[in-house]
Design a protein around this motif. Structure first.
Motif, PDB file in Angstrom:
ATOM      1  N   ALA A 107      -6.716  45.488  94.159  1.00 35.70           N
ATOM      2  CA  ALA A 107      -7.660  46.398  93.505  1.00 35.70           C
ATOM      3  C   ALA A 107      -6.930  47.273  92.501  1.00 35.70           C
ATOM      4  O   ALA A 107      -7.379  47.449  91.357  1.00 35.70           O
ATOM      5  N   LEU A 108      -5.793  47.812  92.911  1.00 33.91           N
ATOM      6  CA  LEU A 108      -5.002  48.644  92.000  1.00 33.91           C
ATOM      7  C   LEU A 108      -4.544  47.833  90.791  1.00 33.91           C
ATOM      8  O   LEU A 108      -4.618  48.308  89.655  1.00 33.91           O
ATOM      9  N   ARG A 109      -4.074  46.623  91.023  1.00 37.14           N
ATOM     10  CA  ARG A 109      -3.611  45.774  89.921  1.00 37.14           C
ATOM     11  C   ARG A 109      -4.735  45.536  88.910  1.00 37.14           C
ATOM     12  O   ARG A 109      -4.513  45.593  87.691  1.00 37.14           O
ATOM     13  N   ASN A 110      -5.937  45.228  89.436  1.00 36.73           N
ATOM     14  CA  ASN A 110      -7.040  44.857  88.553  1.00 36.73           C
ATOM     15  C   ASN A 110      -7.632  46.057  87.823  1.00 36.73           C
ATOM     16  O   ASN A 110      -7.995  45.951  86.645  1.00 36.73           O
ATOM     17  N   GLU A 111      -7.759  47.173  88.517  1.00 36.26           N
ATOM     18  CA  GLU A 111      -8.412  48.339  87.926  1.00 36.26           C
ATOM     19  C   GLU A 111      -7.455  49.220  87.123  1.00 36.26           C
ATOM     20  O   GLU A 111      -7.895  49.947  86.231  1.00 36.26           O
ATOM     21  N   MET A 112      -6.171  49.149  87.453  1.00 33.67           N
ATOM     22  CA  MET A 112      -5.187  50.015  86.819  1.00 33.67           C
ATOM     23  C   MET A 112      -4.015  49.182  86.305  1.00 33.67           C
ATOM     24  O   MET A 112      -2.896  49.302  86.792  1.00 33.67           O
ATOM     25  N   PRO A 113      -4.255  48.314  85.326  1.00 26.88           N
ATOM     26  CA  PRO A 113      -3.153  47.481  84.816  1.00 26.88           C
ATOM     27  C   PRO A 113      -2.031  48.334  84.240  1.00 26.88           C
ATOM     28  O   PRO A 113      -2.276  49.409  83.710  1.00 26.88           O
ATOM     29  N   MET A 114      -0.805  47.834  84.362  1.00 27.89           N
ATOM     30  CA  MET A 114       0.320  48.576  83.801  1.00 27.89           C
ATOM     31  C   MET A 114       0.196  48.616  82.289  1.00 27.89           C
ATOM     32  O   MET A 114       0.035  47.587  81.635  1.00 27.89           O
ATOM     33  N   ASN A 115       0.255  49.808  81.755  1.00 28.58           N
ATOM     34  CA  ASN A 115       0.165  50.030  80.313  1.00 28.58           C
ATOM     35  C   ASN A 115       1.028  51.264  80.037  1.00 28.58           C
ATOM     36  O   ASN A 115       0.543  52.391  80.051  1.00 28.58           O
ATOM     37  N   CYS A 116       2.308  51.024  79.810  1.00 28.82           N
ATOM     38  CA  CYS A 116       3.285  52.116  79.787  1.00 28.82           C
ATOM     39  C   CYS A 116       3.015  53.150  78.702  1.00 28.82           C
ATOM     40  O   CYS A 116       3.328  54.328  78.876  1.00 28.82           O
ATOM     41  N   ARG A 117       2.464  52.733  77.578  1.00 27.81           N
ATOM     42  CA  ARG A 117       2.359  53.633  76.440  1.00 27.81           C
ATOM     43  C   ARG A 117       1.040  54.409  76.400  1.00 27.81           C
ATOM     44  O   ARG A 117       0.778  55.148  75.464  1.00 27.81           O
ATOM     45  N   ARG A 118       0.191  54.244  77.407  1.00 24.12           N
ATOM     46  CA  ARG A 118      -1.093  54.929  77.417  1.00 24.12           C
ATOM     47  C   ARG A 118      -1.171  55.967  78.533  1.00 24.12           C
ATOM     48  O   ARG A 118      -0.541  55.829  79.576  1.00 24.12           O
ATOM     49  N   THR A 119      -1.965  57.002  78.306  1.00 19.60           N
ATOM     50  CA  THR A 119      -2.369  57.912  79.365  1.00 19.60           C
ATOM     51  C   THR A 119      -3.887  58.006  79.327  1.00 19.60           C
ATOM     52  O   THR A 119      -4.490  58.029  78.254  1.00 19.60           O
ATOM     53  N   VAL A 120      -4.489  58.036  80.502  1.00 18.19           N
ATOM     54  CA  VAL A 120      -5.944  58.043  80.625  1.00 18.19           C
ATOM     55  C   VAL A 120      -6.359  59.317  81.339  1.00 18.19           C
ATOM     56  O   VAL A 120      -5.906  59.582  82.459  1.00 18.19           O
ATOM     57  N   THR A 125     -11.282  56.061  90.122  1.00 20.14           N
ATOM     58  CA  THR A 125     -10.876  54.878  90.878  1.00 20.14           C
ATOM     59  C   THR A 125     -11.963  54.486  91.876  1.00 20.14           C
ATOM     60  O   THR A 125     -12.738  55.319  92.345  1.00 20.14           O
ATOM     61  N   SER A 126     -11.997  53.216  92.210  1.00 26.56           N
ATOM     62  CA  SER A 126     -12.913  52.724  93.233  1.00 26.56           C
ATOM     63  C   SER A 126     -12.350  53.046  94.619  1.00 26.56           C
ATOM     64  O   SER A 126     -11.187  53.426  94.771  1.00 26.56           O
ATOM     65  N   GLU A 127     -13.179  52.865  95.625  1.00 25.02           N
ATOM     66  CA  GLU A 127     -12.714  53.076  96.999  1.00 25.02           C
ATOM     67  C   GLU A 127     -11.573  52.120  97.330  1.00 25.02           C
ATOM     68  O   GLU A 127     -10.603  52.500  97.995  1.00 25.02           O
ATOM     69  N   ALA A 128     -11.656  50.885  96.846  1.00 28.57           N
ATOM     70  CA  ALA A 128     -10.605  49.905  97.124  1.00 28.57           C
ATOM     71  C   ALA A 128      -9.281  50.336  96.508  1.00 28.57           C
ATOM     72  O   ALA A 128      -8.217  50.226  97.141  1.00 28.57           O
ATOM     73  N   SER A 129      -9.318  50.839  95.272  1.00 29.11           N
ATOM     74  CA  SER A 129      -8.087  51.310  94.635  1.00 29.11           C
ATOM     75  C   SER A 129      -7.531  52.535  95.341  1.00 29.11           C
ATOM     76  O   SER A 129      -6.313  52.678  95.484  1.00 29.11           O
ATOM     77  N   ARG A 130      -8.418  53.429  95.777  1.00 27.62           N
ATOM     78  CA  ARG A 130      -7.950  54.615  96.503  1.00 27.62           C
ATOM     79  C   ARG A 130      -7.241  54.217  97.789  1.00 27.62           C
ATOM     80  O   ARG A 130      -6.233  54.826  98.169  1.00 27.62           O
ATOM     81  N   LYS A 131      -7.753  53.189  98.457  1.00 24.92           N
ATOM     82  CA  LYS A 131      -7.088  52.715  99.677  1.00 24.92           C
ATOM     83  C   LYS A 131      -5.709  52.141  99.350  1.00 24.92           C
ATOM     84  O   LYS A 131      -4.750  52.352 100.112  1.00 24.92           O
ATOM     85  N   ASP A 132      -5.604  51.414  98.233  1.00 21.06           N
ATOM     86  CA  ASP A 132      -4.303  50.893  97.811  1.00 21.06           C
ATOM     87  C   ASP A 132      -3.331  52.039  97.536  1.00 21.06           C
ATOM     88  O   ASP A 132      -2.157  51.987  97.945  1.00 21.06           O
ATOM     89  N   ILE A 133      -3.804  53.060  96.822  1.00 24.99           N
ATOM     90  CA  ILE A 133      -2.949  54.211  96.503  1.00 24.99           C
ATOM     91  C   ILE A 133      -2.508  54.918  97.776  1.00 24.99           C
ATOM     92  O   ILE A 133      -1.322  55.277  97.929  1.00 24.99           O
TER      93      ILE A 133
END
Length: 214
Positions: A107-120, A125-133
């Motif tokens: 979930a983290l990989r899909n919703e939060m792809p690595m993008n070093c030069r950006r800040t958001v 985040t979704s519940e699934a990503s929060r669980k990953d974090i």
């Protein structure tokens, strides 16, 4: 000289893992960069590995693909085993946490792809990503607790720190709130000369992969 075939600095989290371990430990190697998802990428990468994925390490006639296999090989052949902690308990935990990172946190990989030069700002985040974090933070807390380290996860810089470096860039890009202890760990990794070099190389790139631009 060893050659490491990688993808984009800005997007390729798998490439970062192998590159960071090698650069931070001072190994001499040549970087061969192939931009991801561009015409001819598959033909180019297949010149080095039939798996057609980055990274690929070329060393003394050996071809090693997959980031974890490369890190294991580097530790064994060039670092006298120092890629992992000496203590058996720490080494077992480090290997387990790397294996979990290698195969999980989709979930983290899909919703939060690595993008070093950006800040958001205000990223949701979704519940699934929060669980990953939460799970990643739990692993980091456990590592720092059992190692008693105030530097890296298991004391000296290890494969585990290299493996979680893409997550650190993600947490930085998407403004993930961390405890003071984990925030300090994140900053220590980001401030490593090798990580600063990687970030600068990412900023110099011009390719844009739209699906990675959340």
């Amino acid at each position: 000289m060893m050659q490491l075939v990688i993808g984009n600095h800005n997007y390729s989290s798998w490439s970062l893992r192998a590159w960071l371990l090698m650069r931070h430990t001072g190994l001499k190697f040549e970087t061969l960069r192939i931009a991801l998802f561009t015409p001819g990428f598959t033909d180019q990468i297949k010149q080095y590995s039939s798996a057609a994925k980055v990274p690929v390490l070329l060393d003394n006639g050996q071809t090693i693909w997959d980031s974890l296999a490369i890190c294991e090989y580097i530790s064994e052949q060039h670092l006298n085993g120092a890629g992992w902690p000496v203590d058996i308990q720490l080494r077992a935990h480090a290997r387990s946490s790397c294996a979990e990172m290698h195969s999980g946190f989709m979930a983290l990989r899909n919703e939060m792809p690595m993008n070093c030069r950006r800040t958001v700002d205000n990223f949701s985040t979704s519940e699934a990503s929060r669980k990953d974090i939460e799970r990643i933070c739990q692993l980091w807390d456990e590592a720092l607790k059992i190692s008693g380290s105030e530097q890296f996860l298991y004391g000296d810089f290890s494969i585990a720190d290299a493996f979680y470096a893409p997550v650190i860039y993600r947490f930085n890009s998407y403004g993930v709130a961390l405890t003071p202890q984990l925030e300090a760990y994140k900053e220590r990794v980001l401030n490593l000369p090798a990580c600063q070099e990687w970030l600068e190389l990412a900023r110099q790139e011009t390719e844009v992969i739209e699906e990675e631009e959340v």
